[in-house]
Design an enzyme around this catalytic site. Structure first.
Site, short mmCIF file in Angstrom:
data_model
loop_
_atom_site.label_atom_id
_atom_site.label_comp_id
_atom_site.label_asym_id
_atom_site.label_seq_id
_atom_site.Cartn_x
_atom_site.Cartn_y
_atom_site.Cartn_z
CB VAL A 11 -0.96 0.00 1.21
CG1 VAL A 11 -1.69 1.34 1.32
CG2 VAL A 11 -1.97 -1.14 1.08
CG ASN A 211 -11.92 -5.31 1.61
OD1 ASN A 211 -12.13 -4.81 0.51
ND2 ASN A 211 -10.75 -5.25 2.19
CB CYS A 263 -7.56 -7.36 1.37
SG CYS A 263 -6.30 -6.15 0.93
#
Length: 437
Positions: A11, A211, A263
């Site tokens: 990230v 998510n 994730c």
């Protein structure tokens, strides 16, 4: 603007390079000297299409810099982003916020002027409030505005996602923080990107809810695929039929061996734990986590069943080890469950992945033979299992694959091959959620 990214992981590095491409002066800091030395030498530690050139171009134009010196990194920064890891905490499934809180305290101590401290890491709701308490305790003499700016980057398409996002979410508690973040993302105004400005807690919830919802879509279509096999329906036609409904949408309705990556697994688990902590259990999310884990184990059982119920002494070639194509990330990949179970059942394993990493060799059974290409892995195999849908696997000739193999069993766990062509080539072909041809 001058900004700082704390953490040169996925990230931090991608976001830093993209912000530099927007024209900002970006410093990326990491405590690992080897990683920073590699970046300064132009070596990218992760596999992400287009990232090497993006980094090189912005380093050349002196907009992107790398350092291990915290004081140097945050000096004069209008915004400092925390992009450190939040792995699953051992024992309870919560997100481990140790690195976030430590970074927030260290940054606060090093700052010499007012700034906006932005959490870019994926964190559970309430983290921003805890960061605020830390910086106020450490630096009561300095104005540090706390904010949240969750990322929505897909591995393999991260640069495109950053440059052309569906939306930008900013959680703020002051007009100053909102103004700074909107200035950072000003280049996106030209393409009319929606900017969702909310409270910090809301921004944190948006990330986890997004998510979890996508993970549920994947798990839903996987279960539907299993039912399709029993009733003679085609899951692809089902997915298309429901995906054309604007309320549902087409994306994330592709059946497979279960989701993985950095994730979805940890975020769904952490989201479920948050619901339990607040006495509002997220039953759908909890079921998604359980069903997805069970599915990975079920994939190994499928392979054994397709091989006649016994794989002892048989050679099985596995194509694709990463959790998805266009990345070298193997975190929570189905391969980490499927291959050990097959090895435990006595199978001899050969494997190939276009983004083969040292992590694969360290994490998979020591007996696995690694090949230089797909046909090399299939050489002499009794069965071939396709786990990751890399484009080069789609183009494999069924005839060449059959010629390389000793056996005739193929398990296409991503449904990328034409069932008719595979059976015409002489394979006993198994797919997911499709009626037998």
């Amino acid at each position: 603007m001058r900004i700082t990214m704390i953490g040169a992981g996925y990230v931090g590095l991608v976001s830093g390079a993209c912000f530099a491409e927007f024209g900002h002066d970006v410093v990326v800091l990491d405590k690992d000297p080897a990683k920073i030395e590699a970046l300064q030498a132009g070596r990218i530690p992760i596999y992400e299409p287009g990232l090497e050139k993006l980094v090189a171009d912005n380093v050349h134009d002196r907009r992107l810099h790398f350092t291990t010196d915290l004081a140097e990194a945050v000096g004069g920064a209008e915004a400092v982003f925390l992009a450190v890891g939040t792995p699953t905490r051992r024992g309870d499934g919560h997100a481990d916020l140790t690195y976030v809180f430590a970074a927030a305290e260290e940054v606060a101590r090093a700052l010499t002027g007012p700034t906006v401290l932005v959490t870019k890491s994926t964190v559970p709701v309430g983290t921003g409030a805890q960061v605020r308490e830390i910086v106020r305790r450490v630096r009561p003499d300095l104005t540090i505005d706390v904010a949240s700016n969750p990322e929505f980057l897909r591995e393999g398409n991260a640069i495109g996602d950053f440059m052309r996002p569906d939306r930008v979410v900013i959680g703020v508690e002051s007009e100053r923080a909102e103004a700074v973040l909107k200035r950072l993302y000003r280049p996106l105004y030209l393409i009319e990107t929606p900017v969702v400005a909310t409270a910090i807690e809301t921004a944190e919830m948006i990330k986890y809810a997004a998510n979890a919802f996508l993970a549920m879509k994947i798990t839903f279509i996987n279960e539907v695929a299993d039912l399709c096999e029993k009733v003679g329906a085609d899951v692809h036609d089902v997915a298309r039929g429901i995906g054309l409904d604007g309320r549902i949408g087409r994306k994330f309705l592709h059946p497979g061996p279960g989701y993985g990556g950095s994730c979805f697994p940890k975020d769904t688990l952490a989201f479920a734990r948050t619901g339990q902590d607040y006495g509002r259990p997220l039953r759908l999310v909890e079921a998604t986590v359980a069903v997805n884990e069970a599915r990975k184990e079920a994939m190994a059982a499928r392979v054994i069943e397709a091989c006649g119920g016994d794989v002892a002494g048989k050679t099985i070639a596995v194509l694709g080890l990463t959790f998805k194509p266009e990345t070298d990330d193997m975190r929570e990949s189905p391969s980490l469950t499927v291959l050990p179970l097959l090895a435990a059942a006595g199978a001899k394993l050969a494997a190939f992945d276009p983004a083969m990493s040292e992590f694969a060799r360290q994490s998979l059974p020591a007996s696995v033979r690694y090949a230089g290409n797909a046909l090399g892995a299939a050489e002499g195999a009794d069965a071939v299992v396709l786990l990751t849908e890399w484009n080069e696997f789609r183009a494999l000739s069924p005839q060449k694959l059959k010629a390389a193999m000793r056996g005739d069993v193929v398990l296409d766990l991503r449904n990328v091959w034409d069932p008719v062509a595979m059976r015409e080539a002489g394979f006993r072909y198994h797919s997911i959620g499709r009626p037998k041809v």
